[in-house]
Design a protein around this motif. Structure first.
Motif, PDB file in Angstrom:
ATOM      1  N   VAL A 143       2.046  11.954   3.188  1.00 29.24           N
ATOM      2  CA  VAL A 143       1.900  10.492   3.265  1.00 29.24           C
ATOM      3  C   VAL A 143       2.824   9.734   2.301  1.00 29.24           C
ATOM      4  CG1 VAL A 143       0.309   8.543   2.948  1.00 29.24           C
ATOM      5  CG2 VAL A 143      -0.414  10.548   4.242  1.00 29.24           C
ATOM      6  N   PRO A 144       2.939  10.148   1.017  1.00 30.54           N
ATOM      7  CA  PRO A 144       3.862   9.408   0.140  1.00 30.54           C
ATOM      8  C   PRO A 144       5.292   9.370   0.666  1.00 30.54           C
ATOM      9  CG  PRO A 144       2.453  10.835  -1.153  1.00 30.54           C
ATOM     10  CD  PRO A 144       2.215  11.192   0.278  1.00 30.54           C
ATOM     11  N   TYR A 145       5.752  10.463   1.267  1.00 31.99           N
ATOM     12  CA  TYR A 145       7.138  10.529   1.749  1.00 31.99           C
ATOM     13  C   TYR A 145       7.315   9.747   3.050  1.00 31.99           C
ATOM     14  CZ  TYR A 145       7.026  14.211  -1.709  1.00 31.99           C
ATOM     15  OH  TYR A 145       6.843  14.909  -2.880  1.00 31.99           O
ATOM     16  N   THR A 146       6.361   9.880   3.976  1.00 26.31           N
ATOM     17  CA  THR A 146       6.461   9.095   5.206  1.00 26.31           C
ATOM     18  C   THR A 146       6.321   7.603   4.901  1.00 26.31           C
ATOM     19  OG1 THR A 146       4.093   9.495   5.623  1.00 26.31           O
ATOM     20  CG2 THR A 146       5.667  10.914   6.759  1.00 26.31           C
ATOM     21  N   SER A 147       5.498   7.277   3.913  1.00 19.65           N
ATOM     22  CA  SER A 147       5.303   5.868   3.550  1.00 19.65           C
ATOM     23  C   SER A 147       6.565   5.269   2.937  1.00 19.65           C
ATOM     24  CB  SER A 147       4.129   5.723   2.573  1.00 19.65           C
ATOM     25  OG  SER A 147       2.910   6.056   3.177  1.00 19.65           O
ATOM     26  N   ILE A 148       7.205   6.004   2.014  1.00 19.63           N
ATOM     27  CA  ILE A 148       8.392   5.454   1.355  1.00 19.63           C
ATOM     28  C   ILE A 148       9.560   5.363   2.339  1.00 19.63           C
ATOM     29  CG2 ILE A 148       9.256   7.665   0.477  1.00 19.63           C
ATOM     30  CD1 ILE A 148       9.424   4.233  -1.300  1.00 19.63           C
ATOM     31  N   MET A 171      14.837  10.202  -3.315  1.00 16.88           N
ATOM     32  CA  MET A 171      15.915  10.726  -2.484  1.00 16.88           C
ATOM     33  C   MET A 171      15.586  10.703  -0.993  1.00 16.88           C
ATOM     34  SD  MET A 171      18.556  11.223  -4.201  1.00 16.88           S
ATOM     35  CE  MET A 171      19.469  11.964  -2.856  1.00 16.88           C
ATOM     36  N   SER A 172      14.325  10.881  -0.629  1.00 19.06           N
ATOM     37  CA  SER A 172      13.986  10.939   0.801  1.00 19.06           C
ATOM     38  C   SER A 172      14.342   9.638   1.533  1.00 19.06           C
ATOM     39  CB  SER A 172      12.515  11.315   1.007  1.00 19.06           C
ATOM     40  OG  SER A 172      11.652  10.502   0.267  1.00 19.06           O
ATOM     41  N   PRO A 173      14.000   8.450   0.996  1.00 16.99           N
ATOM     42  CA  PRO A 173      14.437   7.230   1.695  1.00 16.99           C
ATOM     43  C   PRO A 173      15.939   6.989   1.606  1.00 16.99           C
ATOM     44  CG  PRO A 173      13.347   6.647  -0.359  1.00 16.99           C
ATOM     45  CD  PRO A 173      13.128   8.111  -0.145  1.00 16.99           C
ATOM     46  N   TRP A 214       0.832  -1.211   0.000  1.00 13.78           N
ATOM     47  CA  TRP A 214       0.000   0.000   0.000  1.00 13.78           C
ATOM     48  C   TRP A 214       0.863   1.257   0.000  1.00 13.78           C
ATOM     49  CZ3 TRP A 214      -0.832   3.690   4.049  1.00 13.78           C
ATOM     50  CH2 TRP A 214      -1.875   4.582   3.820  1.00 13.78           C
ATOM     51  N   GLY A 215       1.892   1.275   0.843  1.00 14.29           N
ATOM     52  CA  GLY A 215       2.747   2.454   0.937  1.00 14.29           C
ATOM     53  C   GLY A 215       3.527   2.732  -0.330  1.00 14.29           C
ATOM     54  N   LEU A 216       4.004   1.675  -0.989  1.00 15.87           N
ATOM     55  CA  LEU A 216       4.827   1.858  -2.185  1.00 15.87           C
ATOM     56  C   LEU A 216       4.025   2.152  -3.450  1.00 15.87           C
ATOM     57  CD1 LEU A 216       7.746  -0.715  -1.918  1.00 15.87           C
ATOM     58  CD2 LEU A 216       7.884   1.771  -1.972  1.00 15.87           C
ATOM     59  N   THR A 217       2.713   2.053  -3.393  1.00 15.79           N
ATOM     60  CA  THR A 217       1.888   2.363  -4.568  1.00 15.79           C
ATOM     61  C   THR A 217       1.017   3.599  -4.340  1.00 15.79           C
ATOM     62  OG1 THR A 217       0.220   0.764  -3.774  1.00 15.79           O
ATOM     63  CG2 THR A 217       1.824  -0.021  -5.385  1.00 15.79           C
ATOM     64  N   ARG A 218       1.375   4.388  -3.321  1.00 15.49           N
ATOM     65  CA  ARG A 218       0.558   5.555  -2.971  1.00 15.49           C
ATOM     66  C   ARG A 218       0.781   6.738  -3.905  1.00 15.49           C
ATOM     67  NH1 ARG A 218      -3.551   6.854  -0.198  1.00 15.49           N
ATOM     68  NH2 ARG A 218      -2.573   8.613   0.847  1.00 15.49           N
ATOM     69  N   ALA A 219       1.983   6.892  -4.447  1.00 14.16           N
ATOM     70  CA  ALA A 219       2.306   8.064  -5.274  1.00 14.16           C
ATOM     71  C   ALA A 219       3.310   7.657  -6.343  1.00 14.16           C
ATOM     72  CB  ALA A 219       2.876   9.191  -4.411  1.00 14.16           C
ATOM     73  N   PRO A 220       3.309   8.362  -7.483  1.00 15.86           N
ATOM     74  CA  PRO A 220       4.273   8.037  -8.543  1.00 15.86           C
ATOM     75  C   PRO A 220       5.702   8.307  -8.089  1.00 15.86           C
ATOM     76  CG  PRO A 220       3.120  10.092  -9.032  1.00 15.86           C
ATOM     77  CD  PRO A 220       2.421   9.486  -7.859  1.00 15.86           C
ATOM     78  N   ILE A 221       6.618   7.599  -8.693  1.00 13.77           N
ATOM     79  CA  ILE A 221       8.034   7.739  -8.341  1.00 13.77           C
ATOM     80  C   ILE A 221       8.605   9.003  -8.986  1.00 13.77           C
ATOM     81  CG2 ILE A 221      10.322   6.680  -8.553  1.00 13.77           C
ATOM     82  CD1 ILE A 221       8.897   3.948  -8.597  1.00 13.77           C
ATOM     83  N   ASP A 222       9.142   9.920  -8.154  1.00 13.94           N
ATOM     84  CA  ASP A 222       9.815  11.112  -8.661  1.00 13.94           C
ATOM     85  C   ASP A 222      11.111  11.313  -7.865  1.00 13.94           C
ATOM     86  OD1 ASP A 222       9.032  12.125  -6.208  1.00 13.94           O
ATOM     87  OD2 ASP A 222       7.477  13.439  -7.016  1.00 13.94           O
ATOM     88  N   TYR A 236       5.835   0.843 -13.617  1.00 16.56           N
ATOM     89  CA  TYR A 236       5.118   0.682 -14.886  1.00 16.56           C
ATOM     90  C   TYR A 236       3.705   1.255 -14.844  1.00 16.56           C
ATOM     91  CZ  TYR A 236       8.934  -2.269 -16.509  1.00 16.56           C
ATOM     92  OH  TYR A 236      10.167  -2.725 -16.905  1.00 16.56           O
ATOM     93  N   GLN A 237       3.400   1.932 -13.734  1.00  8.08           N
ATOM     94  CA  GLN A 237       2.118   2.643 -13.572  1.00  8.08           C
ATOM     95  C   GLN A 237       0.928   1.728 -13.852  1.00  8.08           C
ATOM     96  OE1 GLN A 237       2.374   6.213 -15.960  1.00  8.08           O
ATOM     97  NE2 GLN A 237       3.923   7.125 -14.647  1.00  8.08           N
ATOM     98  N   VAL A 238       0.984   0.531 -13.314  1.00  4.91           N
ATOM     99  CA  VAL A 238      -0.134  -0.404 -13.445  1.00  4.91           C
ATOM    100  C   VAL A 238      -1.281   0.099 -12.571  1.00  4.91           C
ATOM    101  CG1 VAL A 238      -0.911  -2.784 -13.080  1.00  4.91           C
ATOM    102  CG2 VAL A 238       1.437  -2.325 -13.845  1.00  4.91           C
TER     103      VAL A 238
END
Length: 305
Positions: free
Chosen positions: A120-125, A61-63, A48-56, A174-176
């Motif tokens: 949330v995307p940053y805290t999740s990653i 860099m945050s993780p 769930w955490g890794l599919t919350r936001a697109p990779i940019d 792959y943005q599935v």
């Protein structure tokens, strides 16, 4: 005040676990909860955490900055551990536990309270990066006292969270598309993972005897977690090119207390789970006392958020 109120549910579920164990005693089997969490609910939280936001760029860099700081401190504690502790299990706990923060149960809701839902995307990653650290580094050190190096590595490869994380990264890359109903189920599983973790902590906490606590171990772990790691973390964040918003989120994740997952691992590998529970308790109390100062520290270096 809003920040302090946001952590009340965390303490509620810890207290619930403590109360359940006190009331039902042997009818509550804590290891069953550990297995349910570690092998079923935690992988859902990872996906769930890794599919919350697109990779940019900031998402990547945050993780990485988080891990740079953590592994820098790892080198220090590997050097000093033998000088501080004679007992091999105490050394194992000190090395494996000191840097595993509660980036999920406290980090995610605290991020929402301080920075809004866009955090949330940053805290999740970062939470996923923390889980990678747990699955690879902490599991190895917990397992090596009970198994050979080969078996320790095999025990890591058998962990479902590791493979689920790799699968989630592929899905995200792959943005599935994920159907909204499936996404809702994943969210329910992720929140269930957070709740059951806190209950597990409460269950182990109920068996804790303050007079028998390993204070030397707990205080040395908290010194690393709440003083050394935040100092190193601030250094890495200030020397990064992250914008002030994301940098503030990353800095906050260095300051959260020890993770309840530490208790899971200690229980799974029979490595003094009650001493680990005591260390998590001491860390949580220290974090609660320092939270106000942590917030002002972030504002001092990075401005208002």
């Amino acid at each position: 005040m809003e920040t302090l109120i946001s952590v009340i549910p965390v303490y509620f579920f810890i207290f619930l676990g403590l109360t359940l164990k006190k009331k039902f005693k042997e009818r509550i089997d804590e290891k069953s909860y550990v297995i349910l969490s570690f092998y079923f609910l935690q992988p859902i939280l990872v996906f769930w955490g890794l599919t919350r936001a697109p990779i940019d760029y900031a998402f990547i860099m945050s993780p990485l900055i988080y891990l740079y700081a953590v592994f820098s401190v790892v080198i220090v504690i590997l050097i000093i551990s033998k000088k501080i502790f004679k007992d091999s299990k105490d050394r194992t706990i000190f090395i494996a536990v000191s840097l595993v923060g509660n980036t999920g149960n406290i980090g995610v809701p605290l991020g929402i309270a301080l920075f809004g839902e866009q955090s949330v995307p940053y805290t999740s990653i970062i939470n996923i990066a923390n889980m990678f650290f747990i699955y690879i580094f902490s599991v190895y050190f917990f397992a090596k006292d009970s198994f050979t190096i080969k078996k320790s590595i095999l025990s890591i490869l058998k962990l479902p969270g590791l493979w689920v994380a790799l699968f989630a990264i592929i899905i995200n890359h792959y943005q599935v598309p994920i159907h909204k109903d499936i996404s809702k189920i994943l969210q329910m599983g992720a929140y269930a993972a957070i709740v059951i973790q806190l209950i597990i902590f409460g269950v182990y906490l109920s068996e804790l005897k303050i007079k028998a606590m390993n204070w030397k171990l707990s205080l040395h772990i908290s010194l690393v977690k709440h003083i050394l790691l935040p100092i190193v973390g601030v250094f890495f964040v200030l020397h990064s090119d992250l914008n002030s918003y994301v940098a503030s989120v990353v800095m906050m994740q260095f300051m959260v207390p020890l993770a309840v997952n530490n208790v899971n691992l200690a229980a799974l590998y029979n490595c003094k789970p009650y001493d680990v529970t005591a260390s998590v308790l001491v860390s949580t109390v220290i974090f609660s006392a320092l939270l106000y100062f942590y917030i002002h520290l972030i504002k001092y270096f990075l401005g208002d958020f």
